[in-house]
Write an enzyme that holds these catalytic residues in place. Structure first.
Site, PDB file in Angstrom:
ATOM      1  N   GLU A 181      20.571 -12.860  33.994  1.00  0.00           N
ATOM      2  CA  GLU A 181      21.873 -13.482  33.802  1.00  0.00           C
ATOM      3  C   GLU A 181      22.577 -12.778  32.647  1.00  0.00           C
ATOM      4  OE1 GLU A 181      23.492 -17.892  34.257  1.00  0.00           O
ATOM      5  OE2 GLU A 181      22.389 -17.616  32.381  1.00  0.00           O
ATOM      6  N   GLU A 232      18.592 -26.613  31.805  1.00  0.00           N
ATOM      7  CA  GLU A 232      18.711 -25.414  30.975  1.00  0.00           C
ATOM      8  C   GLU A 232      19.437 -25.726  29.675  1.00  0.00           C
ATOM      9  OE1 GLU A 232      20.680 -20.929  31.039  1.00  0.00           O
ATOM     10  OE2 GLU A 232      21.251 -22.379  32.584  1.00  0.00           O
TER      11      GLU A 232
END
Length: 176
Positions: free
Chosen positions: A146, A47
């Site tokens: 998130e 990520e």
């Protein structure tokens, strides 16, 4: 699926001065991890995290950098975890980035920019458009939320119920 973190630039070190060594180490570590994960039929995810707001020392910052590293690693069980919050901060142009990096994507995460709250909070991103784009691209994976909810979890997922209703979909579960 498991997130394989890239690590941070050492304190007091110039990013450019250590970039080559960090890339080499990251690639070696990813190959090692990918081989272990393959034995368990698991996917590793990398990520890019923005270094403008979230973590100034984080090594992996853009989808382009991640794509280059994934190509160099050359393991089919490593994918891109594309967090649209970080991508927008670092690169913008989300539609093009989703289209370009779609073959590498193994997971999507969302949060509104700049406040990192629910998708229906005020901000830069048009999530109904993004969700429709993901559908048109054929994305069938999960979308991770998130973000920092402004209220409790159930209240914070109200945007999803509204989105489903706008699409004529029914949600399952309780009225909560």
């Amino acid at each position: 699926r498991i997130h394989l973190m890239a690590g941070r630039i050492p304190l007091g070190t110039d990013r450019a001065a250590v970039a080559g060594e960090m890339e080499t180490t990251f690639i070696e570590n990813l190959r090692y991890a990918a081989d272990l994960l393959a034995q368990e039929d698991m996917i590793g995810l990398v990520e890019p995290i923005n270094n403008r707001i979230t973590d100034p020392r984080y090594y992996l910052n853009t989808p382009h950098q991640a794509a280059v590293i994934l190509e160099k690693v050359g393991r089919p069980n490593l994918k891109l975890q594309l967090d649209l919050f970080h991508c927008q901060i670092m690169d913008g142009n989300l539609s093009r980035n989703l289209e370009t990096y779609f073959p590498l994507i193994g997971h999507i995460q969302i949060a509104q920019v700049p406040g990192r709250h629910e998708p229906d909070s005020p901000g830069e991103l048009n999530f109904p458009y993004i969700f429709e784009l993901l559908e048109s691209l054929g994305y069938t994976g999960y979308v991770g939320c998130e973000y920092a909810p402004k209220g409790d979890t159930v209240e914070g997922l109200g945007w999803l119920r509204s989105y489903w209703e706008s699409r004529g979909l029914q949600h399952s579960g309780t009225s909560k």
